[in-house]
Write a protein that holds these residues in place. Structure first.
Motif, short mmCIF file in Angstrom:
data_model
loop_
_atom_site.label_atom_id
_atom_site.label_comp_id
_atom_site.label_asym_id
_atom_site.label_seq_id
_atom_site.Cartn_x
_atom_site.Cartn_y
_atom_site.Cartn_z
N UNK A 177 5.07 -13.46 11.71
CA UNK A 177 4.48 -12.90 10.59
C UNK A 177 4.82 -14.06 9.42
N UNK A 178 3.51 -14.74 9.08
CA UNK A 178 3.40 -15.73 8.08
C UNK A 178 3.59 -15.08 6.54
N UNK A 179 3.69 -15.81 5.64
CA UNK A 179 3.82 -15.61 4.18
C UNK A 179 2.77 -14.90 3.71
N UNK A 180 3.33 -13.69 3.05
CA UNK A 180 2.25 -12.93 2.31
C UNK A 180 1.20 -12.18 3.05
N UNK A 181 1.89 -11.68 4.34
CA UNK A 181 1.38 -10.59 5.24
C UNK A 181 1.40 -9.32 4.56
N UNK A 182 0.13 -8.51 4.76
CA UNK A 182 0.39 -7.14 4.39
C UNK A 182 -0.22 -6.14 5.41
N UNK A 183 0.58 -5.28 5.70
CA UNK A 183 0.22 -4.23 6.69
C UNK A 183 0.38 -2.75 6.18
N UNK A 184 -0.97 -2.40 6.13
CA UNK A 184 -0.88 -1.09 5.49
C UNK A 184 -1.43 -0.19 6.58
N UNK A 185 -0.62 1.24 6.56
CA UNK A 185 -0.88 2.25 7.20
C UNK A 185 -1.31 3.30 6.27
N UNK A 186 -1.11 2.99 5.02
CA UNK A 186 -1.51 4.03 3.79
C UNK A 186 -2.99 3.90 3.44
N UNK A 187 -3.47 5.01 3.23
CA UNK A 187 -5.00 5.18 2.54
C UNK A 187 -5.27 6.35 1.82
N UNK A 188 -6.34 6.40 1.15
CA UNK A 188 -6.86 7.41 0.29
C UNK A 188 -8.11 7.78 0.65
N UNK A 189 -8.51 9.15 0.51
CA UNK A 189 -9.81 9.65 0.75
C UNK A 189 -11.01 8.87 0.01
#
Length: 202
Positions: free
Chosen positions: A102-114
């Motif tokens: 995983x390189x710098x500044x990677x974001x993994x999002x499982x979260x969300x909103x309607x």
């Protein structure tokens, strides 16, 4: 059903109820300590990151700073390497295979909103799991959105926003991220673009 159970089941839940806020605070305090460890305190780093994450294997490296919500919903395989400023929003499970870089500044999002504002303002949110296979390289500043599954032996180009599943054995890039081409045996002799290895032990 408790809010944590709803969260991990991918159902709408409220993150302020049933002790979830307290869980996040406990993790934040551990992450705060982790990110302030001195670079030569490698044993403490290894011990603390294994306490933060849910499941780890023999060899893992997570460079500081690192951020996540719960930590315990993250599973990483052997030889996992995350470079500086990795962020994982793990309201849903994040399952990562072996030999993932995983390189710098990677974001993994499982979260969300309607999507609808009234639904969104109700306080309900969701977490949809992300799965990353073996031998994957995520380039710098890649964003992975909820519900995405990335196959084995995949390279995701820098700056990509991954909104859909990516199959095995491909290079994919862009916003939104799309497959560019398959990875073939011919690629093995190159270390960067058209530059060939000048060593034999690769």
């Amino acid at each position: 059903m408790k809010q944590r159970e709803r969260m991990l089941a991918g159902l709408p839940y409220k993150g302020s109820l049933d002790g979830l806020r307290e869980e996040r605070m406990e993790t934040k305090l551990k992450i705060y300590d982790y990110n302030l460890l001195r670079p030569n305190e490698t044993e403490k780093m290894d011990e603390l990151i294994r306490d933060i994450l849910g499941k780890t294997d023999e060899k893992i490296t997570v460079k500081q700073p690192f951020h996540c919500d719960y930590g315990k919903n993250i599973q990483v395989g052997n030889n996992f390497f995350a470079n500086y400023n990795c962020t994982i929003l793990d309201t849903g499970r994040v399952i990562i295979g072996e030999n993932v870089k995983v390189a710098p500044n990677v974001s993994i999002y499982t979260a969300g909103h309607p999507i609808h504002p009234l639904s969104r303002n109700s306080g309900y949110e969701y977490g949809i799991e992300v799965i990353i296979g073996d031998n994957v390289w995520l380039g710098g500043s890649v964003v992975i959105n909820p519900g995405v599954k990335i196959g084995n032996n995949v390279v995701i180009g820098s700056g990509s926003v991954v909104t859909k599943d990516i199959p095995d054995n491909v290079i994919a890039a862009g916003n939104p991220c799309k497959v560019i081409r398959e990875i073939t045996e011919e690629d093995r002799k190159y270390y960067y673009k058209d530059k060939e290895f000048d060593v034999q032990d690769y």
